[in-house]
Scaffold this motif. Structure first.
Motif, PDB file in Angstrom:
ATOM      1  N   TYR A   1      18.521  -3.925 -16.781  1.00 28.83           N
ATOM      2  CA  TYR A   1      17.977  -4.447 -15.522  1.00 28.83           C
ATOM      3  C   TYR A   1      16.515  -4.035 -15.394  1.00 28.83           C
ATOM      4  O   TYR A   1      16.140  -2.909 -15.706  1.00 28.83           O
ATOM      5  CB  TYR A   1      18.739  -3.910 -14.321  1.00 28.83           C
ATOM      6  N   GLN A   2      15.687  -4.952 -14.974  1.00 32.52           N
ATOM      7  CA  GLN A   2      14.311  -4.625 -14.639  1.00 32.52           C
ATOM      8  C   GLN A   2      13.854  -5.597 -13.547  1.00 32.52           C
ATOM      9  O   GLN A   2      14.416  -6.682 -13.398  1.00 32.52           O
ATOM     10  CB  GLN A   2      13.392  -4.734 -15.857  1.00 32.52           C
ATOM     11  N   PRO A   3      12.850  -5.204 -12.748  1.00 28.20           N
ATOM     12  CA  PRO A   3      12.329  -6.143 -11.745  1.00 28.20           C
ATOM     13  C   PRO A   3      11.849  -7.423 -12.427  1.00 28.20           C
ATOM     14  O   PRO A   3      11.472  -7.412 -13.599  1.00 28.20           O
ATOM     15  CB  PRO A   3      11.161  -5.361 -11.134  1.00 28.20           C
ATOM     16  N   ASN A   4      11.887  -8.504 -11.703  1.00 23.40           N
ATOM     17  CA  ASN A   4      11.526  -9.798 -12.279  1.00 23.40           C
ATOM     18  C   ASN A   4      10.009  -9.933 -12.395  1.00 23.40           C
ATOM     19  O   ASN A   4       9.393 -10.797 -11.781  1.00 23.40           O
ATOM     20  CB  ASN A   4      12.098 -10.920 -11.405  1.00 23.40           C
ATOM     21  N   TYR A   5       9.415  -9.048 -13.195  1.00 22.86           N
ATOM     22  CA  TYR A   5       7.979  -9.032 -13.393  1.00 22.86           C
ATOM     23  C   TYR A   5       7.627  -9.469 -14.813  1.00 22.86           C
ATOM     24  O   TYR A   5       8.431  -9.271 -15.741  1.00 22.86           O
ATOM     25  CB  TYR A   5       7.403  -7.628 -13.183  1.00 22.86           C
ATOM     26  N   PRO A   6       6.435 -10.010 -15.029  1.00 22.32           N
ATOM     27  CA  PRO A   6       5.953 -10.204 -16.400  1.00 22.32           C
ATOM     28  C   PRO A   6       5.886  -8.846 -17.111  1.00 22.32           C
ATOM     29  O   PRO A   6       5.795  -7.793 -16.465  1.00 22.32           O
ATOM     30  CB  PRO A   6       4.546 -10.795 -16.204  1.00 22.32           C
ATOM     31  N   GLN A   7       5.900  -8.872 -18.432  1.00 22.28           N
ATOM     32  CA  GLN A   7       5.976  -7.623 -19.187  1.00 22.28           C
ATOM     33  C   GLN A   7       4.864  -6.640 -18.829  1.00 22.28           C
ATOM     34  O   GLN A   7       5.104  -5.445 -18.662  1.00 22.28           O
ATOM     35  CB  GLN A   7       5.929  -7.921 -20.690  1.00 22.28           C
ATOM     36  N   SER A   8       3.638  -7.127 -18.718  1.00 21.05           N
ATOM     37  CA  SER A   8       2.513  -6.213 -18.471  1.00 21.05           C
ATOM     38  C   SER A   8       2.619  -5.548 -17.103  1.00 21.05           C
ATOM     39  O   SER A   8       2.234  -4.377 -16.940  1.00 21.05           O
ATOM     40  CB  SER A   8       1.185  -6.967 -18.580  1.00 21.05           C
ATOM     41  N   ILE A   9       3.143  -6.267 -16.109  1.00 20.97           N
ATOM     42  CA  ILE A   9       3.288  -5.687 -14.777  1.00 20.97           C
ATOM     43  C   ILE A   9       4.526  -4.785 -14.730  1.00 20.97           C
ATOM     44  O   ILE A   9       4.530  -3.758 -14.043  1.00 20.97           O
ATOM     45  CB  ILE A   9       3.347  -6.792 -13.710  1.00 20.97           C
ATOM     46  N   ALA A  10       5.585  -5.144 -15.442  1.00 20.36           N
ATOM     47  CA  ALA A  10       6.755  -4.259 -15.542  1.00 20.36           C
ATOM     48  C   ALA A  10       6.351  -2.929 -16.184  1.00 20.36           C
ATOM     49  O   ALA A  10       6.789  -1.858 -15.751  1.00 20.36           O
ATOM     50  CB  ALA A  10       7.852  -4.929 -16.359  1.00 20.36           C
ATOM     51  N   PHE A  11       5.494  -3.012 -17.199  1.00 15.94           N
ATOM     52  CA  PHE A  11       4.991  -1.796 -17.845  1.00 15.94           C
ATOM     53  C   PHE A  11       4.164  -0.974 -16.858  1.00 15.94           C
ATOM     54  O   PHE A  11       4.330   0.251 -16.756  1.00 15.94           O
ATOM     55  CB  PHE A  11       4.148  -2.183 -19.060  1.00 15.94           C
ATOM     56  N   LEU A  12       3.267  -1.627 -16.111  1.00 16.21           N
ATOM     57  CA  LEU A  12       2.434  -0.923 -15.145  1.00 16.21           C
ATOM     58  C   LEU A  12       3.297  -0.262 -14.059  1.00 16.21           C
ATOM     59  O   LEU A  12       3.023   0.863 -13.630  1.00 16.21           O
ATOM     60  CB  LEU A  12       1.437  -1.895 -14.506  1.00 16.21           C
ATOM     61  N   HIS A  13       4.331  -0.960 -13.619  1.00 11.47           N
ATOM     62  CA  HIS A  13       5.232  -0.412 -12.603  1.00 11.47           C
ATOM     63  C   HIS A  13       5.884   0.876 -13.102  1.00 11.47           C
ATOM     64  O   HIS A  13       5.917   1.891 -12.377  1.00 11.47           O
ATOM     65  CB  HIS A  13       6.292  -1.452 -12.244  1.00 11.47           C
ATOM     66  N   ALA A  14       6.393   0.857 -14.322  1.00 15.00           N
ATOM     67  CA  ALA A  14       7.029   2.050 -14.875  1.00 15.00           C
ATOM     68  C   ALA A  14       6.017   3.179 -15.060  1.00 15.00           C
ATOM     69  O   ALA A  14       6.322   4.358 -14.796  1.00 15.00           O
ATOM     70  CB  ALA A  14       7.685   1.710 -16.213  1.00 15.00           C
ATOM     71  N   TYR A  15       4.818   2.826 -15.474  1.00 17.00           N
ATOM     72  CA  TYR A  15       3.756   3.816 -15.678  1.00 17.00           C
ATOM     73  C   TYR A  15       3.382   4.496 -14.359  1.00 17.00           C
ATOM     74  O   TYR A  15       3.300   5.726 -14.277  1.00 17.00           O
ATOM     75  CB  TYR A  15       2.549   3.104 -16.300  1.00 17.00           C
ATOM     76  N   LEU A  16       3.170   3.707 -13.315  1.00 19.94           N
ATOM     77  CA  LEU A  16       2.775   4.259 -12.023  1.00 19.94           C
ATOM     78  C   LEU A  16       3.910   5.051 -11.375  1.00 19.94           C
ATOM     79  O   LEU A  16       3.660   5.992 -10.621  1.00 19.94           O
ATOM     80  CB  LEU A  16       2.310   3.139 -11.091  1.00 19.94           C
ATOM     81  N   CYS A  17       5.148   4.658 -11.676  1.00 21.93           N
ATOM     82  CA  CYS A  17       6.309   5.385 -11.146  1.00 21.93           C
ATOM     83  C   CYS A  17       6.644   6.628 -11.970  1.00 21.93           C
ATOM     84  O   CYS A  17       7.614   7.337 -11.675  1.00 21.93           O
ATOM     85  CB  CYS A  17       7.526   4.464 -11.094  1.00 21.93           C
ATOM     86  N   LYS A  18       5.851   6.854 -13.042  1.00 25.32           N
ATOM     87  CA  LYS A  18       6.021   8.024 -13.912  1.00 25.32           C
ATOM     88  C   LYS A  18       7.412   8.087 -14.536  1.00 25.32           C
ATOM     89  O   LYS A  18       8.025   9.156 -14.657  1.00 25.32           O
ATOM     90  CB  LYS A  18       5.720   9.317 -13.147  1.00 25.32           C
ATOM     91  N   GLN A  19       7.923   6.926 -14.929  1.00 27.28           N
ATOM     92  CA  GLN A  19       9.207   6.889 -15.617  1.00 27.28           C
ATOM     93  C   GLN A  19       9.025   7.399 -17.053  1.00 27.28           C
ATOM     94  O   GLN A  19       8.111   6.959 -17.751  1.00 27.28           O
ATOM     95  CB  GLN A  19       9.762   5.467 -15.636  1.00 27.28           C
ATOM     96  N   LYS A  20       9.885   8.281 -17.474  1.00 27.99           N
ATOM     97  CA  LYS A  20       9.798   8.828 -18.827  1.00 27.99           C
ATOM     98  C   LYS A  20      10.371   7.868 -19.863  1.00 27.99           C
ATOM     99  O   LYS A  20       9.899   7.806 -21.000  1.00 27.99           O
ATOM    100  CB  LYS A  20      10.541  10.160 -18.899  1.00 27.99           C
ATOM    101  N   HIS A  21      11.415   7.135 -19.455  1.00 30.21           N
ATOM    102  CA  HIS A  21      12.078   6.210 -20.376  1.00 30.21           C
ATOM    103  C   HIS A  21      12.380   4.914 -19.627  1.00 30.21           C
ATOM    104  O   HIS A  21      12.863   4.941 -18.490  1.00 30.21           O
ATOM    105  CB  HIS A  21      13.377   6.811 -20.912  1.00 30.21           C
ATOM    106  N   PHE A  22      12.114   3.799 -20.249  1.00 32.60           N
ATOM    107  CA  PHE A  22      12.440   2.510 -19.645  1.00 32.60           C
ATOM    108  C   PHE A  22      12.483   1.444 -20.732  1.00 32.60           C
ATOM    109  O   PHE A  22      11.999   1.657 -21.860  1.00 32.60           O
ATOM    110  CB  PHE A  22      11.423   2.128 -18.552  1.00 32.60           C
TER     111      PHE A  22
ATOM    112  N   THR B   1       8.980   5.239 -24.226  1.00 34.81           N
ATOM    113  CA  THR B   1       8.979   6.646 -23.840  1.00 34.81           C
ATOM    114  C   THR B   1       7.545   7.012 -23.478  1.00 34.81           C
ATOM    115  O   THR B   1       6.622   6.738 -24.256  1.00 34.81           O
ATOM    116  CB  THR B   1       9.463   7.557 -24.974  1.00 34.81           C
ATOM    117  N   ILE B   2       7.361   7.628 -22.307  1.00 36.87           N
ATOM    118  CA  ILE B   2       6.029   8.044 -21.869  1.00 36.87           C
ATOM    119  C   ILE B   2       5.960   9.567 -21.883  1.00 36.87           C
ATOM    120  O   ILE B   2       6.766  10.235 -21.255  1.00 36.87           O
ATOM    121  CB  ILE B   2       5.704   7.512 -20.458  1.00 36.87           C
ATOM    122  N   ASN B   3       4.981  10.092 -22.599  1.00 33.12           N
ATOM    123  CA  ASN B   3       4.726  11.514 -22.630  1.00 33.12           C
ATOM    124  C   ASN B   3       3.535  11.806 -21.726  1.00 33.12           C
ATOM    125  O   ASN B   3       2.374  11.743 -22.160  1.00 33.12           O
ATOM    126  CB  ASN B   3       4.424  11.966 -24.071  1.00 33.12           C
TER     127      ASN B   3
END
Length: 239
Positions: A203-224, A236-238
């Motif tokens: 499951y992921q929000p219905n966003y284009p890939q680049s915005i889905a990536f930005l969302h995870a980055y700003l939310c500080k998700q370690k794995h998505f 994986t974000i370190n």
């Protein structure tokens, strides 16, 4: 497929979102209004901005914002549909037996945005324009990695889409109507990505890939996981 890189800077524009603070607030909200007006461009000369499609205008503004005080070894522009607005206008004129505007014809190619960034900034930059359906952003990252892999390099990656003409909206239904997202990529291991088999349970929000990536980055998700066409992409974000 497994690759890594780091991000030195980023910038994005979309409906009601014109600053990094706006996007950071968006990342914590679940009810953003995507019908809000698009941001006005500040760096593009007015006469040139008026000739551009919505998608190109946003992409060029992002490019001019990120290109200041940076040297790039490659600029990559990714877009599934490119100049769809302008192409539709040309086809409509032909169907009605009207003359085609020379401006529309000249600016209808897929690398319009990338070329305009180089012209307006007066910078000679190696440029690549990529279209790979829903996977355009991920394929742009793979293209960038081929340069980053060879040492201390920098790549500007801009993913964008413009407004979808009403004729195509039954086939193309974007949750985000128009946007541009840019990243300055460098060699490093801040982000690691590998391709995995598709899973219907992802499951992921219905966003284009680049915005889905930005969302995870700003939310500080370690794995998505970001969904792709024939495979998914595990991140994986370190931090």
């Amino acid at each position: 497929m497994n690759f890594s890189f780091s991000i030195e800077n980023w910038f994005a524009l979309s409906s009601g979102l014109s600053t990094k603070s706006d996007w950071e607030l968006w990342s914590t909200s679940s009810n953003h209004n995507w019908d809000m007006p698009l941001p006005k461009t500040k760096k593009i000369p007015m006469m040139q901005a008026r000739r551009m499609s919505v998608g190109s205008r946003l992409a060029v503004e992002i490019g001019l914002e990120l290109i200041d005080n940076h040297h790039f070894d490659l600029a990559i522009f990714t877009s599934q549909h490119g100049e769809l607005e302008r192409t539709h206008k040309i086809l409509t004129s032909m169907n009605q037996n009207h003359d085609i505007s020379p401006t529309d014809f000249a600016l209808s190619v897929h690398n319009t945005a990338s070329g305009l960034v180089s012209i307006i900034s007066n910078r000679s930059i190696p440029i690549s324009s990529i279209s790979a359906h829903d996977d355009s952003f991920q394929q742009g990252l793979i293209e960038a990695f081929s340069i980053l892999h060879h040492g201390n390099k920098k790549v500007l990656l801009i993913d964008f889409e413009g407004m979808v003409p009403e004729t195509y909206q039954k086939q193309i239904n974007y949750y985000v109507p128009a946007y541009a997202v840019g990243y300055i990529l460098t060699t490093g291991d801040q982000f690691n990505c590998k391709s995995i088999q598709k899973s219907p349970q992802v499951y992921q929000p219905n966003y284009p890939q680049s915005i889905a990536f930005l969302h995870a980055y700003l939310c500080k998700q370690k794995h998505f996981i970001i969904q792709g066409n024939s495979q998914d992409w595990q991140w994986t974000i370190n931090q």
